[in-house]
Design a protein around this motif. Structure first.
Motif, short mmCIF file in Angstrom:
data_model
loop_
_atom_site.label_atom_id
_atom_site.label_comp_id
_atom_site.label_asym_id
_atom_site.label_seq_id
_atom_site.Cartn_x
_atom_site.Cartn_y
_atom_site.Cartn_z
N LYS A 258 13.34 27.00 18.47
CA LYS A 258 12.03 26.52 18.04
C LYS A 258 12.03 25.98 16.60
CE LYS A 258 9.23 29.36 21.12
NZ LYS A 258 8.08 30.29 21.22
N PHE A 259 13.16 26.02 15.96
CA PHE A 259 13.25 25.56 14.57
C PHE A 259 14.09 24.29 14.51
CE2 PHE A 259 15.41 25.44 10.41
CZ PHE A 259 14.30 25.40 9.58
N GLU A 260 13.65 23.33 13.70
CA GLU A 260 14.38 22.08 13.51
C GLU A 260 14.62 21.87 12.02
OE1 GLU A 260 14.12 17.37 14.89
OE2 GLU A 260 12.34 18.65 15.00
N LEU A 261 15.88 21.67 11.68
CA LEU A 261 16.25 21.39 10.29
C LEU A 261 16.48 19.88 10.15
CD1 LEU A 261 17.03 22.48 7.47
CD2 LEU A 261 19.40 22.64 8.31
N ILE A 262 15.78 19.28 9.19
CA ILE A 262 15.75 17.82 9.06
C ILE A 262 16.20 17.42 7.66
CG2 ILE A 262 14.28 15.77 9.23
CD1 ILE A 262 12.29 17.63 10.81
N SER A 263 17.01 16.40 7.57
CA SER A 263 17.37 15.82 6.27
C SER A 263 17.06 14.32 6.30
CB SER A 263 18.85 16.04 5.97
OG SER A 263 19.67 15.38 6.91
N ASN A 264 16.50 13.84 5.18
CA ASN A 264 16.11 12.43 5.09
C ASN A 264 16.68 11.79 3.84
OD1 ASN A 264 14.36 12.64 7.41
ND2 ASN A 264 12.83 13.62 6.09
N LEU A 265 17.14 10.57 3.98
CA LEU A 265 17.52 9.75 2.83
C LEU A 265 16.51 8.61 2.75
CD1 LEU A 265 19.48 8.99 0.55
CD2 LEU A 265 20.72 7.60 2.22
N ILE A 266 15.81 8.55 1.62
CA ILE A 266 14.72 7.59 1.45
C ILE A 266 15.11 6.58 0.37
CG2 ILE A 266 12.27 7.31 0.90
CD1 ILE A 266 12.04 10.39 1.52
N VAL A 267 15.08 5.31 0.71
CA VAL A 267 15.27 4.24 -0.26
C VAL A 267 13.99 3.42 -0.25
CG1 VAL A 267 16.60 2.22 -0.95
CG2 VAL A 267 17.76 4.17 0.14
N ASN A 268 13.35 3.30 -1.39
CA ASN A 268 12.11 2.52 -1.41
C ASN A 268 12.08 1.53 -2.56
OD1 ASN A 268 11.28 4.11 -3.64
ND2 ASN A 268 10.34 5.61 -2.28
N THR A 269 11.30 0.50 -2.37
CA THR A 269 11.07 -0.49 -3.41
C THR A 269 9.57 -0.64 -3.62
OG1 THR A 269 11.46 -2.79 -4.10
CG2 THR A 269 11.20 -2.39 -1.74
N SER A 270 9.13 -0.64 -4.87
CA SER A 270 7.71 -0.58 -5.20
C SER A 270 7.33 -1.69 -6.17
CB SER A 270 7.36 0.77 -5.84
OG SER A 270 7.74 1.84 -4.99
N ASN A 271 6.16 -2.27 -5.95
CA ASN A 271 5.57 -3.22 -6.87
C ASN A 271 4.40 -2.55 -7.58
OD1 ASN A 271 7.22 -5.49 -6.27
ND2 ASN A 271 6.07 -5.79 -4.37
N PHE A 272 4.43 -2.56 -8.92
CA PHE A 272 3.40 -1.92 -9.74
C PHE A 272 2.50 -2.99 -10.35
CE2 PHE A 272 7.05 0.78 -9.60
CZ PHE A 272 6.60 2.08 -9.64
N GLU A 273 1.18 -2.80 -10.23
CA GLU A 273 0.22 -3.67 -10.90
C GLU A 273 -0.82 -2.81 -11.60
OE1 GLU A 273 -1.39 -6.37 -8.06
OE2 GLU A 273 0.47 -7.51 -7.84
N TYR A 274 -1.39 -3.34 -12.69
CA TYR A 274 -2.32 -2.58 -13.52
C TYR A 274 -3.56 -3.41 -13.80
CZ TYR A 274 2.15 -0.27 -14.46
OH TYR A 274 3.37 0.34 -14.33
N ILE A 275 -4.72 -2.73 -13.83
CA ILE A 275 -5.96 -3.38 -14.26
C ILE A 275 -6.78 -2.40 -15.08
CG2 ILE A 275 -6.11 -4.95 -12.28
CD1 ILE A 275 -8.34 -3.09 -11.20
N VAL A 276 -7.57 -2.93 -16.03
CA VAL A 276 -8.60 -2.12 -16.67
C VAL A 276 -9.91 -2.42 -15.98
CG1 VAL A 276 -7.46 -1.92 -18.91
CG2 VAL A 276 -8.95 -3.87 -18.47
N SER A 277 -10.74 -1.37 -15.87
CA SER A 277 -12.00 -1.53 -15.15
C SER A 277 -13.04 -0.61 -15.76
CB SER A 277 -11.80 -1.22 -13.66
OG SER A 277 -11.30 0.09 -13.50
N GLY A 278 -14.08 -0.36 -15.00
CA GLY A 278 -15.19 0.41 -15.52
C GLY A 278 -16.31 -0.53 -15.92
N GLN A 279 -17.36 0.04 -16.49
CA GLN A 279 -18.50 -0.77 -16.88
C GLN A 279 -18.10 -1.72 -18.01
OE1 GLN A 279 -21.97 1.49 -17.84
NE2 GLN A 279 -23.20 -0.29 -18.39
N LYS A 280 -18.44 -2.99 -17.85
CA LYS A 280 -18.08 -3.96 -18.88
C LYS A 280 -18.87 -3.69 -20.16
CE LYS A 280 -16.63 -7.71 -15.83
NZ LYS A 280 -16.80 -9.13 -15.45
N GLY A 281 -18.22 -3.97 -21.31
CA GLY A 281 -18.84 -3.70 -22.59
C GLY A 281 -19.72 -4.84 -23.07
#
Length: 342
Positions: A258-281
């Motif tokens: 009833k037990f399963e032992l799992i191993s994973n190799l993860i390779v990922n590529t990510s794109n990061f973007e940034y914004i400022v927000s909230g109430q305008k001044g």
């Protein structure tokens, strides 16, 4: 990136800012010196934002990478598994703070000091003051606080449905998880394919292999710089990063009753973007400041690749499963889940 390169880039951006602000200004009330000082201030904000939020966006990758593979084995067609999971990311000490000094800034200087240690978004609640002058009035800024948490925990729902030919569809969704001074949210989906089905000897030994391709979107947001000037608030009091990630996962497991032992190799590529927000001044009546600084934030958008290892254990009792996963690499991440299989 070395500080000298950052300084050169910041000076170049400030020049762009000066021209952009002159062209977009709708009022003659401010002097050329004030416009230039606002440009220099925003160049400093750009420099600070990159140092402040980068550890948090790096951490978001680990938070979104863990627990995708419930099991690499092939299930009966149209079997559905639904699970409630909790993810815990452990904040490393060396990503909780960074050092600033007066030579880093073109407009601001540190009040009463030549250098200071300040928190990143993942750090504590310590603050220092940065000061400058616009329109004959002092601009006094408290540096933003971090989440001030040893670990960041968020819950999410995940479901799978077994498709023909050993394919499996995977979906994940979390509501916005409130952090101190911000929030975190993730959703994603993808496909897994079992290929141990093609080798009868592996199936007989209850050894399973699978490959998965996953897309996920992470959004992390923090209170940022609340800056008041003679021309009003600048309206950049919230900084948000969106991260689009493609995960490529190789998964292997061995079943022990009833037990399963799992191993994973993860390779990922990510794109990061940034914004400022909230109430305008109020300064928006003179300058479209949020739009301008968001254009500049595009210059620190980046792509990163990570390689992550993961060990997982899954135990069955009736139609329920308990599962824990530990992901490791630059950071450490723990994932716990309870699943029900229909």
């Amino acid at each position: 990136m070395p500080l000298t390169q950052k300084s050169m880039r910041k000076k170049f951006l400030v020049i762009q800012f000066v021209f952009a602000l002159f062209l977009s200004s709708k009022s003659n009330a401010q002097t050329a010196d004030d416009i230039q000082n606002i440009a220099l201030l925003l160049g400093d904000a750009l420099f600070f934002s990159e140092q402040y939020i980068q550890p948090a966006t790096d951490a978001a990758i680990y938070q979104s990478s863990s627990g995708w593979i419930v099991s690499p084995k092939k299930k009966e067609r149209w079997k559905v598994t639904l699970g409630l999971h909790a993810n815990a990311f452990f904040v490393p000490k060396n990503d909780r703070e960074f050092t600033i000094q007066n030579s880093d800034f073109s407009f601001f200087e540190i009040e009463g000091a030549a250098l200071a240690v300040v928190p990143t978004a993942m750090g504590n609640s310590n603050q220092v003051y940065l000061i400058g002058e616009i329109g004959g009035e002092q601009v006094r800024l408290e540096t933003p606080r971090g989440v001030n948490q040893e670990s960041i925990v968020y819950p999410y729902l995940q479901g799978t449905i077994e498709l023909p030919y050993g394919f499996e569809f995977i979906g994940r969704y979390s509501t916005k998880t409130k952090l101190k001074k911000g929030y975190y949210q993730v959703y994603g989906f993808g496909l897994k394919h079992n290929f141990s089905q093609y080798f009868s000897k592996l199936e007989a030994k209850k050894i399973n292999f699978a490959l998965a391709t996953i897309y996920s979107n992470e959004e992390i947001s923090f209170d940022f710089l609340d800056i008041n000037t003679a021309y009003g608030n600048l309206g950049i009091n919230k900084l948000t990063s969106t991260v689009d990630t493609f995960h490529f996962i190789f998964s292997a497991s061995k079943e022990f009753k009833k037990f399963e032992l799992i191993s994973n190799l993860i390779v990922n590529t990510s794109n990061f973007e940034y914004i400022v927000s909230g109430q305008k001044g109020e300064i928006e009546e003179i300058i479209p400041l949020q739009q301008t600084i968001n254009s500049l934030l595009e210059t620190i958008a980046e792509r990163k690749t990570n390689v992550i290892g993961e060990i997982s254990g899954r135990y069955q009792f009736d139609k329920f499963y308990l599962q824990s996963s530990f992901a490791f690499g630059k950071f450490a991440n723990l994932n716990l889940g309870v699943q029900y299989q229909f």
